[in-house]
Design a protein around this motif. Structure first.
Motif, PDB file in Angstrom:
ATOM      1  N   ARG A  47       0.801  -1.222   0.000  1.00 24.46           N
ATOM      2  CA  ARG A  47       0.000   0.000   0.000  1.00 24.46           C
ATOM      3  C   ARG A  47       0.831   1.268   0.000  1.00 24.46           C
ATOM      4  O   ARG A  47       0.334   2.339  -0.295  1.00 24.46           O
ATOM      5  N   LEU A  48       2.114   1.135   0.383  1.00 22.11           N
ATOM      6  CA  LEU A  48       2.911   2.350   0.538  1.00 22.11           C
ATOM      7  C   LEU A  48       4.167   2.327  -0.344  1.00 22.11           C
ATOM      8  O   LEU A  48       4.350   3.180  -1.202  1.00 22.11           O
ATOM      9  N   PHE A  81       0.520   9.885   4.050  1.00 20.41           N
ATOM     10  CA  PHE A  81       0.851   9.082   2.876  1.00 20.41           C
ATOM     11  C   PHE A  81       0.493   9.875   1.622  1.00 20.41           C
ATOM     12  O   PHE A  81      -0.685  10.131   1.361  1.00 20.41           O
ATOM     13  N   PRO A  82       1.494  10.271   0.828  1.00 18.89           N
ATOM     14  CA  PRO A  82       1.221  11.194  -0.286  1.00 18.89           C
ATOM     15  C   PRO A  82       0.416  10.553  -1.415  1.00 18.89           C
ATOM     16  O   PRO A  82      -0.179  11.258  -2.220  1.00 18.89           O
ATOM     17  N   ASN A  83       0.385   9.220  -1.464  1.00 19.09           N
ATOM     18  CA  ASN A  83      -0.336   8.549  -2.543  1.00 19.09           C
ATOM     19  C   ASN A  83      -1.803   8.317  -2.204  1.00 19.09           C
ATOM     20  O   ASN A  83      -2.536   7.726  -2.984  1.00 19.09           O
ATOM     21  N   MET A  84      -2.225   8.758  -1.015  1.00 16.71           N
ATOM     22  CA  MET A  84      -3.614   8.516  -0.605  1.00 16.71           C
ATOM     23  C   MET A  84      -4.305   9.845  -0.319  1.00 16.71           C
ATOM     24  O   MET A  84      -3.664  10.824   0.040  1.00 16.71           O
ATOM     25  N   PHE A 124      -6.507   4.291   6.873  1.00 16.78           N
ATOM     26  CA  PHE A 124      -5.445   3.294   6.758  1.00 16.78           C
ATOM     27  C   PHE A 124      -5.394   2.343   7.958  1.00 16.78           C
ATOM     28  O   PHE A 124      -5.385   1.126   7.805  1.00 16.78           O
ATOM     29  N   PRO A 156       3.453   1.598  -4.377  1.00 14.69           N
ATOM     30  CA  PRO A 156       2.858   2.754  -5.078  1.00 14.69           C
ATOM     31  C   PRO A 156       3.791   3.958  -5.131  1.00 14.69           C
ATOM     32  O   PRO A 156       3.860   4.643  -6.149  1.00 14.69           O
ATOM     33  N   LEU A 157       4.530   4.199  -4.044  1.00 17.42           N
ATOM     34  CA  LEU A 157       5.369   5.395  -4.012  1.00 17.42           C
ATOM     35  C   LEU A 157       6.630   5.236  -4.858  1.00 17.42           C
ATOM     36  O   LEU A 157       7.176   6.221  -5.346  1.00 17.42           O
TER      37      LEU A 157
END
Lengths: 287, 342
Positions: A204-205, B87-90, B98, A208-209
């Motif tokens: 999830r982290l 979290f920059p992608n969310m 989360f 994606p990043l």
């Protein structure tokens, strides 16, 4: 005032960009145009040969299934090599970016970049020594295992994949490393404080990043591997006929430059089409 | 909600002792401020409670349950990081959700609790935004919502307001206090800003070089700092040294500070009074006025006393009648002499 400043900026931009564009024009655009021209000829336009403009070379690709089959084989090779490189390279990039620090990181980096420093022919031939029957790998495995193992990897698709992965692995490691380094450690800590397990954090982290880096590395590997000819020829032997080797044959052995050029442009078109199809995913990964 | 206790924590980095035998209890439902200069070990202590730092010796209890061997993700903590670590992608809502998604909360329940948490931090309308579209104060509140939505046993805040500008910081202090009161969660926060610590906490602990120097309710520690480090670190103070006599403390210029039985005494600058004539105060000494600094409602006077500076804080009106420079008297009431044990 503002316009003069903008004008100055533009002048500066042109000055700074012109060497690169000049180089691209001379080194890329001109030869590429010449090749594009050749691909529409019936024969090479020198050595006093007769030639005329034709579409036969492109037609040849579609007349038999041979070329399409080989292109498909090369695309599959590209996918496999890219996948293996990402699977092997990403954990390595993770260790470089997040686990080791200081001098050991420098040492590991050196090892990663090493393939770039050695001549590719030397690299391939050393793999040949390692992989051939009764070669280094064969003997090593037999020395460790009590029963007899016949490990004849040479002249097999596996050998080609091994050689190509070795050559192109640094790309995905370097691009993933840069992406992973940009991820703040506190993000991982925050996820842990919220109760996330390692696997959740990865999916999830981290992935994606770091996706932009992984994808950049994958593209850098996929494109040259699809057109590769040296590794398939030297490590694949009789099985090593790929789209890239066929193109090479047209230029080096058969001296049918127009067909070679046409096949190259078809490859270029297919690769561009694949990248265009993947670009929405690329864009989503970037935001 | 939980009571947190650490016992004899020791953590060393090379030769440096980040935590040196720290024993401390954080009361249930309280707002505890850990205060100290940089390198004092306050962040290490917070991270040891969170589980990011594993102490060499000592014990950590949450709710009387020993947690030294419990990994971070199972300690049931909520943490707000100095840089918020969103979290920059969310999106904002995904960030807040989360911790719930990890806990396999049902979709409806998740939605309700995320909405509740965003409501609590007054960001109900911002769920669909990405963190980079928020201001610093909004990010801070998202981080807060994300940390409390899982209903952790303890809330840990690592310099939560240090990245904000002054005006916003004061607003957020009030906001933090409100949120903490509303959910009544045991909260431990780290700051190097003494004013922030005094405003927010109902108990504070002061650390220096890895040691816990002093802890207690802010007013108690402020009024009776007991040692010169606490006195000067928490608020401002002028320290006088001398020799103890029968009647009090004899300073180097011959002044006797009556009633003091320790070799050092501290006086807070706001408790000092200035006058041209000799004041009717038992504690007084003579100094030269060096500089008057205008600061709006409050003013500062810098005095020269035997080559050292004495700072006096007061209302600007009190200083208006004083000359620009020249000899003045400084006086204070005996109860404002803070006797120093160390």
């Amino acid at each position: 005032m503002a316009t003069t400043i903008a004008g100055q900026d533009r002048l500066r931009a042109v000055t700074l960009l012109s060497p690169a564009y000049l180089w691209l024009t001379v080194a890329v655009f001109l030869p590429l145009s010449a090749m594009a021209f050749f691909s529409f000829l019936s024969d090479v336009p020198f050595g006093g040969r007769d030639w005329h403009v034709t579409l036969d070379n492109y037609r040849a690709f579609f007349e038999t299934t041979t070329y399409a089959t080989l292109l498909w084989k090369s695309l599959k090779l590209g996918l496999i090599v890219t996948a293996v490189s990402v699977i092997v390279g990403f954990p390595c990039a993770w260790v470089l970016a997040k686990v080791v620090k200081g001098r050991s990181r420098e040492a590991l980096f050196l090892l990663v970049i090493l393939p770039f420093w050695s001549n590719s022919l030397v690299r391939i031939f050393s793999w040949a020594i390692v992989l051939r029957g009764n070669g280094v790998l064969d003997r090593a495995v037999n020395a460790v295992l009590p029963w007899d193992v016949k490990l004849n990897l040479m002249f097999s698709p596996t050998a080609i994949v091994i050689g190509l992965v070795h050559s192109y692995l640094p790309y995905v490691i370097l691009t993933s490393y840069l992406a992973l380094q940009a991820i703040d450690d506190s993000l991982i800590e925050a996820a842990r404080s919220l109760g996330a397990k390692r696997r959740t954090i990865l999916w999830r982290l981290i992935l994606p990043l770091s996706a932009p880096g992984i994808i950049a590395g994958a593209v850098l590997i996929f494109v040259p591997v699809v057109g590769s000819f040296m590794e398939p020829r030297l490590l694949g032997g009789r099985l090593g006929t790929y789209y890239g080797t066929v193109i090479e044959d047209q230029f080096v052995a058969v001296f049918n430059w127009p067909l070679g050029a046409a096949l190259s442009f078809i490859l270029l078109a297919v690769v561009l089409a694949i990248l265009a199809a993947a670009s929405p995913i690329l864009k989503r990964a970037r935001t | 909600m939980a009571m947190v206790r650490v016992e004899h924590l020791v953590k060393t980095y090379g030769a440096a002792r980040a935590l040196d035998d720290v024993t401390l209890e954080f009361p249930d439902g309280g707002f505890f401020g850990l205060l100290g200069p940089s390198g004092s070990g306050k962040t290490t202590l917070l991270r040891a409670i969170a589980g990011f730092v594993l102490p060499e010796t000592g014990r950590v209890f949450i709710d009387d349950e020993p947690v030294e061997n419990v990994p971070v993700e199972k300690r049931g903590i909520g943490m707000v990081f100095q840089n918020y670590a969103l979290f920059p992608n969310m999106t904002v809502a995904e960030n807040v959700a989360f911790g719930l998604a990890v806990r396999k909360v049902t979709e409806a329940e998740k939605k309700r609790r995320v909405a509740e948490a965003l409501e609590l931090v007054q960001l109900a309308a911002f769920g669909a935004r990405k963190p980079h579209q928020l201001s610093g104060g909004q990010r801070q509140r998202v981080a807060m919502a994300r940390a409390i939505v899982t209903q952790p046993r303890v809330l840990l805040l690592d310099e939560p307001l240090s990245a904000l500008d002054k005006a916003l910081r004061v607003d957020m202090q009030i906001e933090l206090k409100r949120i903490q009161r509303e959910i009544g969660i045991t909260t431990i926060f780290v700051t190097h800003d003494q004013e922030e610590a005094l405003t927010l906490s109902d108990r504070i602990g002061i650390l220096k070089d890895g040691r816990l120097i002093r802890h207690g309710p802010p007013r108690e520690v402020y009024d009776d700092p007991q040692d010169s480090f606490t006195a000067t670190f928490l608020g401002d103070a002028r320290i006088f040294s001398g020799t103890v006599e029968a009647g009090g403390l004899r300073l180097a210029d011959g002044t006797l500070v009556p009633g003091v039985r320790t070799p050092t005494v501290a006086v807070r600058p706001e408790n000092l009074h200035l006058s041209v004539a000799e004041p009717d105060l038992p504690c007084r000494l003579q100094a030269r006025l060096g500089q008057k600094i205008f600061g709006g409602a409050l003013g500062t006077c810098l005095l020269d006393w035997r080559g050292e500076v004495i700072k006096v804080l007061g209302r600007d009106a009190d200083f208006r009648d004083l000359p620009e420079s020249g000899p003045v008297w400084v006086g204070w009431r005996p109860e404002h002499s803070i006797q120093m044990s160390g």
